[in-house]
Design a protein around this motif. Structure first.
Motif, PDB file in Angstrom:
ATOM      1  N   ARG A 112       0.816  -1.211   0.000  1.00  0.00           N
ATOM      2  CA  ARG A 112       0.000   0.000   0.000  1.00  0.00           C
ATOM      3  C   ARG A 112       0.853   1.265   0.000  1.00  0.00           C
ATOM      4  NH1 ARG A 112      -4.481  -1.774  -2.181  1.00  0.00           N
ATOM      5  NH2 ARG A 112      -5.812  -3.040  -0.793  1.00  0.00           N
ATOM      6  N   VAL A 113       1.987   1.244   0.677  1.00  0.00           N
ATOM      7  CA  VAL A 113       2.852   2.427   0.683  1.00  0.00           C
ATOM      8  C   VAL A 113       3.416   2.678  -0.715  1.00  0.00           C
ATOM      9  CG1 VAL A 113       5.041   3.340   1.551  1.00  0.00           C
ATOM     10  CG2 VAL A 113       3.402   2.323   3.143  1.00  0.00           C
ATOM     11  N   VAL A 114       3.873   1.626  -1.367  1.00  0.00           N
ATOM     12  CA  VAL A 114       4.373   1.787  -2.735  1.00  0.00           C
ATOM     13  C   VAL A 114       3.246   2.258  -3.652  1.00  0.00           C
ATOM     14  CG1 VAL A 114       5.355   0.559  -4.714  1.00  0.00           C
ATOM     15  CG2 VAL A 114       6.211   0.091  -2.411  1.00  0.00           C
TER      16      VAL A 114
ATOM     17  N   THR B   4      13.028  -2.560   3.906  1.00  0.00           N
ATOM     18  CA  THR B   4      13.138  -1.118   3.655  1.00  0.00           C
ATOM     19  C   THR B   4      12.693  -0.834   2.235  1.00  0.00           C
ATOM     20  OG1 THR B   4      14.982  -0.928   5.208  1.00  0.00           O
ATOM     21  CG2 THR B   4      14.684   0.862   3.635  1.00  0.00           C
ATOM     22  N   VAL B   5      11.874   0.188   2.083  1.00  0.00           N
ATOM     23  CA  VAL B   5      11.357   0.577   0.772  1.00  0.00           C
ATOM     24  C   VAL B   5      11.616   2.075   0.587  1.00  0.00           C
ATOM     25  CG1 VAL B   5       9.323   0.754  -0.708  1.00  0.00           C
ATOM     26  CG2 VAL B   5       9.549  -1.176   0.858  1.00  0.00           C
ATOM     27  N   GLU B   6      12.090   2.414  -0.596  1.00  0.00           N
ATOM     28  CA  GLU B   6      12.292   3.822  -0.932  1.00  0.00           C
ATOM     29  C   GLU B   6      11.726   4.068  -2.318  1.00  0.00           C
ATOM     30  OE1 GLU B   6      15.679   6.357   0.439  1.00  0.00           O
ATOM     31  OE2 GLU B   6      16.224   6.176  -1.693  1.00  0.00           O
ATOM     32  N   VAL B   7      10.793   5.023  -2.386  1.00  0.00           N
ATOM     33  CA  VAL B   7      10.180   5.413  -3.656  1.00  0.00           C
ATOM     34  C   VAL B   7      10.516   6.879  -3.896  1.00  0.00           C
ATOM     35  CG1 VAL B   7       8.038   5.594  -4.971  1.00  0.00           C
ATOM     36  CG2 VAL B   7       8.297   3.781  -3.264  1.00  0.00           C
ATOM     37  N   THR B   8      11.188   7.145  -4.995  1.00  0.00           N
ATOM     38  CA  THR B   8      11.553   8.526  -5.349  1.00  0.00           C
ATOM     39  C   THR B   8      11.042   8.816  -6.751  1.00  0.00           C
ATOM     40  OG1 THR B   8      13.708   7.794  -6.192  1.00  0.00           O
ATOM     41  CG2 THR B   8      13.604   8.506  -3.891  1.00  0.00           C
ATOM     42  N   ASP B   9      10.831  10.085  -7.012  1.00  0.00           N
ATOM     43  CA  ASP B   9      10.434  10.489  -8.365  1.00  0.00           C
ATOM     44  C   ASP B   9      11.085  11.822  -8.693  1.00  0.00           C
ATOM     45  OD1 ASP B   9       8.676  12.785  -7.680  1.00  0.00           O
ATOM     46  OD2 ASP B   9       7.369  11.260  -6.815  1.00  0.00           O
ATOM     47  N   THR B  10      10.999  12.173  -9.941  1.00  0.00           N
ATOM     48  CA  THR B  10      11.579  13.434 -10.423  1.00  0.00           C
ATOM     49  C   THR B  10      10.491  14.448 -10.739  1.00  0.00           C
ATOM     50  OG1 THR B  10      11.571  12.609 -12.695  1.00  0.00           O
ATOM     51  CG2 THR B  10      13.569  12.233 -11.385  1.00  0.00           C
ATOM     52  N   GLY B  11       9.345  14.270 -10.106  1.00  0.00           N
ATOM     53  CA  GLY B  11       8.223  15.155 -10.392  1.00  0.00           C
ATOM     54  C   GLY B  11       8.464  16.567  -9.914  1.00  0.00           C
ATOM     55  N   THR B  12       7.760  17.493 -10.569  1.00  0.00           N
ATOM     56  CA  THR B  12       7.910  18.903 -10.220  1.00  0.00           C
ATOM     57  C   THR B  12       6.956  19.325  -9.115  1.00  0.00           C
ATOM     58  OG1 THR B  12       6.288  19.525 -11.908  1.00  0.00           O
ATOM     59  CG2 THR B  12       8.594  19.425 -12.582  1.00  0.00           C
ATOM     60  N   GLY B  13       5.933  18.460  -8.820  1.00  0.00           N
ATOM     61  CA  GLY B  13       4.978  18.803  -7.774  1.00  0.00           C
ATOM     62  C   GLY B  13       3.974  19.836  -8.204  1.00  0.00           C
TER      63      GLY B  13
ATOM     64  N   GLU C  10       9.211   8.222   6.298  1.00  0.00           N
ATOM     65  CA  GLU C  10       9.658   9.573   5.989  1.00  0.00           C
ATOM     66  C   GLU C  10       9.153   9.925   4.598  1.00  0.00           C
ATOM     67  OE1 GLU C  10      13.860   9.653   6.281  1.00  0.00           O
ATOM     68  OE2 GLU C  10      13.916   9.006   8.387  1.00  0.00           O
ATOM     69  N   ALA C  11       8.558  11.083   4.473  1.00  0.00           N
ATOM     70  CA  ALA C  11       8.043  11.544   3.183  1.00  0.00           C
ATOM     71  C   ALA C  11       8.287  13.028   3.068  1.00  0.00           C
ATOM     72  CB  ALA C  11       6.553  11.228   3.052  1.00  0.00           C
ATOM     73  N   GLY C  12       8.834  13.454   1.926  1.00  0.00           N
ATOM     74  CA  GLY C  12       9.099  14.868   1.740  1.00  0.00           C
ATOM     75  C   GLY C  12       9.791  15.130   0.421  1.00  0.00           C
ATOM     76  N   PRO C  13       9.913  16.405   0.077  1.00  0.00           N
ATOM     77  CA  PRO C  13      10.525  16.764  -1.204  1.00  0.00           C
ATOM     78  C   PRO C  13      12.034  16.552  -1.180  1.00  0.00           C
ATOM     79  CG  PRO C  13       9.977  18.734   0.053  1.00  0.00           C
ATOM     80  CD  PRO C  13       9.424  17.574   0.817  1.00  0.00           C
TER      81      PRO C  13
ATOM     82  N   GLY D 227      15.066  18.250  -7.905  1.00  0.00           N
ATOM     83  CA  GLY D 227      13.870  18.172  -7.073  1.00  0.00           C
ATOM     84  C   GLY D 227      13.207  16.807  -7.174  1.00  0.00           C
ATOM     85  N   GLY D 228      11.964  16.745  -6.786  1.00  0.00           N
ATOM     86  CA  GLY D 228      11.236  15.484  -6.786  1.00  0.00           C
ATOM     87  C   GLY D 228      10.671  15.192  -5.398  1.00  0.00           C
ATOM     88  N   TRP D 229      10.339  13.956  -5.188  1.00  0.00           N
ATOM     89  CA  TRP D 229       9.693  13.530  -3.941  1.00  0.00           C
ATOM     90  C   TRP D 229      10.249  12.178  -3.502  1.00  0.00           C
ATOM     91  CZ3 TRP D 229       6.590  16.515  -1.045  1.00  0.00           C
ATOM     92  CH2 TRP D 229       5.918  15.919   0.031  1.00  0.00           C
ATOM     93  N   ARG D 230      10.318  11.984  -2.191  1.00  0.00           N
ATOM     94  CA  ARG D 230      10.902  10.753  -1.644  1.00  0.00           C
ATOM     95  C   ARG D 230      10.015  10.218  -0.525  1.00  0.00           C
ATOM     96  NH1 ARG D 230      14.119  10.169   2.976  1.00  0.00           N
ATOM     97  NH2 ARG D 230      15.435   8.287   3.040  1.00  0.00           N
ATOM     98  N   VAL D 231       9.758   8.922  -0.567  1.00  0.00           N
ATOM     99  CA  VAL D 231       9.053   8.208   0.496  1.00  0.00           C
ATOM    100  C   VAL D 231       9.944   7.070   0.947  1.00  0.00           C
ATOM    101  CG1 VAL D 231       7.044   6.818   1.115  1.00  0.00           C
ATOM    102  CG2 VAL D 231       6.769   8.805  -0.383  1.00  0.00           C
ATOM    103  N   HIS D 232      10.277   7.054   2.230  1.00  0.00           N
ATOM    104  CA  HIS D 232      11.173   6.031   2.786  1.00  0.00           C
ATOM    105  C   HIS D 232      10.444   5.288   3.905  1.00  0.00           C
ATOM    106  CE1 HIS D 232      15.044   4.204   3.922  1.00  0.00           C
ATOM    107  NE2 HIS D 232      14.602   4.319   5.167  1.00  0.00           N
TER     108      HIS D 232
END
Length: 437
Positions: free
Chosen positions: A332-334, A363-372, A413-416, A422-427
Motif C-alpha cells: 500500500r505504501v508503494v 526497507t522501501v524507498e520510492v523517489t520520483d523526479t516530479g515537479t509537484g 519519511e516523506a518529503g521533497p 527536485g522530486g519527492w521521496r518516500v522512505h
C-alpha cells in the motif's frame, strides 16, 4: 438446594449449577415486592407500619400490660399516653431516627419508673434497626447506650431477680437487632457495588465497541482510499494517454482502452470485496480473495507504467517469512507513493522503487523526479489538492501510510528532494522483530 449439571458443554462437564431453593426464591420475590412498594409509596408504608404497632400498643394498654408489670396501679390514662409515646413517633423514624429514639426512650424511662414496664417498649428495636442500616456506627453506639438507661432505672426501682437477669437479656436483644441491621446494610452496599460495577462494565463495553467501530471505519476508509485513488489515477492516465495517441496510433489507443477495462474490473472487484465486509447478510462461506502481497508489486508497477509513468524497480535480498500484514503495508505504501507521482509529478516525471530485505526487516524507498505542479503523467488530471500540500504531503494518503506503518513499529519519511532537479521521496522501514498486531 438442587443441582443441575450443564448439558452439552465439555467445559463444565465436571461442574454443577446450584439453583436456589423454591422457598428462597419465594422469599426473594416477596422481599423485592415489598421494597418496590416502599420505594414507590414510602408514606403509605410508614403509615401501615405505624398503624400496626400503634394498634398493638393500645391492645396491650387495654389491660394486658398488667400481666408483666411490677406495679399494676398505674392510672389507665397514663398507660394510654405512654403507649402512644412508644408507638406514634415510629412514623418519623426514617427522617429523624435519633430524635424519634430519644422520644421513645424518654417514654420508656417513665414507663419503667412508674413500674408499668410496657411491652410497647420493644418497638424501639425497629428504630434501632433503621439506625444500624443508615447511620454511622458511632451513632449506633450512642443509641445503644440511650436504650440501656430505662433498663437500669427499672432494675433499680423494681428489683425482682439479679440485675443482670433484668438487663442483659434486653441488651443481647438490642445487640442482635443491631447486628442484623448491619448485615442487611452490608448486603445492600455489596449489591449496590455489584450493580455499579455492572453499569461501569456496560459503559466500558459500549465504549470499546465504539472504539472498535471507529477503528474499523478508519481501516475501511484507508483501504477504499488506496484502492479507488490508485486505480482511478491509473485509469485517468490511460484515458488521457489513449486520447493523445488515438490520432497518431490507433493500436496504442486500443491498448489503452483494454488496460482501462482491466484496471476498472480489478478496482471493482477489490471494492466489492471490501464492501462485502459491511453487509449484514453476507454469507459466512463467501469467497475471500487474498490481500495484495509483495509478489503483486510487479503487477502494480506494470499498471503504473501502462498509465504513462516510467518506473524503475530494484529488489535486494529475499522476502523470507515476512507476515502478510507487513506485506500489505509495503504494497500500500508503494501504491500510494506511485499514485501521488501520477497525480502530481507532472508529465516528465519518472519514478524509482527500491525494496531491500535484510535481517533487520524490510526497507522501501520510492523517489520520483516530479515537479509537484499537479500536472500528472500524460494527463491524469490535477488530483486532490489536499494530497498535494507543500508538494503532496498533507492528505489522506500520507496519513494512511503513517497509520499502517505505526501498526508494526515502523518508520516513514516523506518529503521533497532538494532541487534541482527536485522530486519527492518516500522512505519506509518495517523492523523484522516487531510484534505482529
Amino acid at each position: 438446594m438442587t443441582e443441575r449439571p450443564h448439558a452439552g458443554s465439555s467445559l463444565y462437564e465436571d461442574e454443577a449449577v446450584t439453583e436456589p431453593h423454591p422457598l428462597t426464591q419465594s422469599l426473594q420475590r416477596w422481599t423485592q415486592r415489598v421494597r418496590a412498594f416502599d420505594r414507590r409509596r414510602p408514606l403509605v408504608w410508614d403509615l401501615l407500619i405505624t398503624g400496626f404497632f400503634v394498634g398493638a400498643a393500645l391492645v396491650d394498654a387495654n389491660g394486658g400490660w398488667r400481666n408483666t408489670a411490677p406495679n399494676t396501679h398505674v392510672p389507665g390514662w397514663q398507660v394510654f399516653l405512654m403507649s402512644l409515646g412508644l408507638s406514634v413517633p415510629l412514623f418519623w423514624r426514617r427522617r429523624h431516627p435519633m430524635a424519634v429514639l430519644a422520644m421513645m426512650v424518654a417514654t420508656n424511662l417513665l414507663s419503667n419508673w412508674t413500674g408499668a414496664m410496657l411491652q410497647a417498649a420493644l418497638i424501639q428495636m425497629i428504630v434501632l434497626f433503621d439506625i444500624a442500616m443508615r447511620l454511622p456506627l458511632r451513632t449506633l453506639g450512642r443509641a445503644g447506650l440511650l436504650m440501656t438507661a430505662p433498663l437500669v432505672v427499672g432494675a433499680v426501682r423494681f428489683p425482682r431477680d439479679s440485675w443482670d437477669q433484668q438487663i442483659l437479656p434486653n441488651v443481647w436483644a438490642y445487640a442482635l437487632v443491631a447486628l442484623f441491621g448491619i448485615a442487611v446494610r452490608s448486603r445492600q452496599d455489596y449489591t449496590a457495588a455489584l450493580v455499579e460495577r455492572a453499569r461501569r462494565l456496560e459503559i466500558e463495553r459500549d465504549q470499546q465497541a465504539q472504539l472498535a467501530a471507529a477503528a474499523e471505519r478508519t481501516r475501511i476508509a484507508r483501504e477504499m482510499h488506496d484502492i479507488i485513488g490508485h486505480n482511478l489515477s491509473v485509469i485517468t492516465g490511460l484515458a488521457d494517454g489513449g486520447s493523445y495517441a488515438a490520432a497518431k496510433s490507433p493500436e496504442r489507443a486500443a491498448q489503452a482502452l483494454e488496460a482501462i477495462g482491466t484496471t476498472s474490473r480489478q478496482a471493482l472487484s477489490e471494492l466489492r470485496r471490501l464492501l462485502d465486509v459491511l453487509r449484514d447478510d453476507a454469507p459466512a462461506t463467501a469467497e475471500r480473495s487474498p490481500q495484495p502481497a509483495l509478489t503483486d508489486l510487479d503487477q502494480l508497477i506494470d499498471g503504473v507504467r501502462a498509465a504513462g509513468l516510467p518506473v524503475r524497480s530494484t529488489v535486494s535480498g529475499r522476502p523470507d517469512s515476512i507476515p502478510a500484514g507487513r506485506q500489505l503495508t509495503v504494497y500500500r505504501v508503494v501504491q500510494e507513493a506511485l499514485t501521488n507521482t501520477l497525480k502530481h509529478g507532472g508529465p516528465t516525471a519518472t519514478a524509482t522503487v527500491a525494496v531491500s530485505y535484510t535481517d533487520h526487516g524490510v526497507t522501501v524507498e520510492v523517489t520520483d523526479t516530479g515537479t509537484g505542479s499537479g500536472g500528472g503523467a500524460p494527463g491524469p488530471g490535477n488530483g486532490d489538492a489536499s494530497d498535494r500540500g507543500n508538494g503532496r504531503g498533507n492528505g489522506r494518503g500520507l496519513t494512511g501510510m503513517r497509520e499502517r506503518t505505526s501498526l508494526y513499529d515502523g518508520t516513514l519519511e516523506a518529503g521533497p528532494l532538494p532541487g534541482p532537479p527536485g522530486g519527492w521521496r518516500v522512505h519506509l522501514h518495517l523492523p523484522k522483530d516487531s510484534e505482529t498486531p
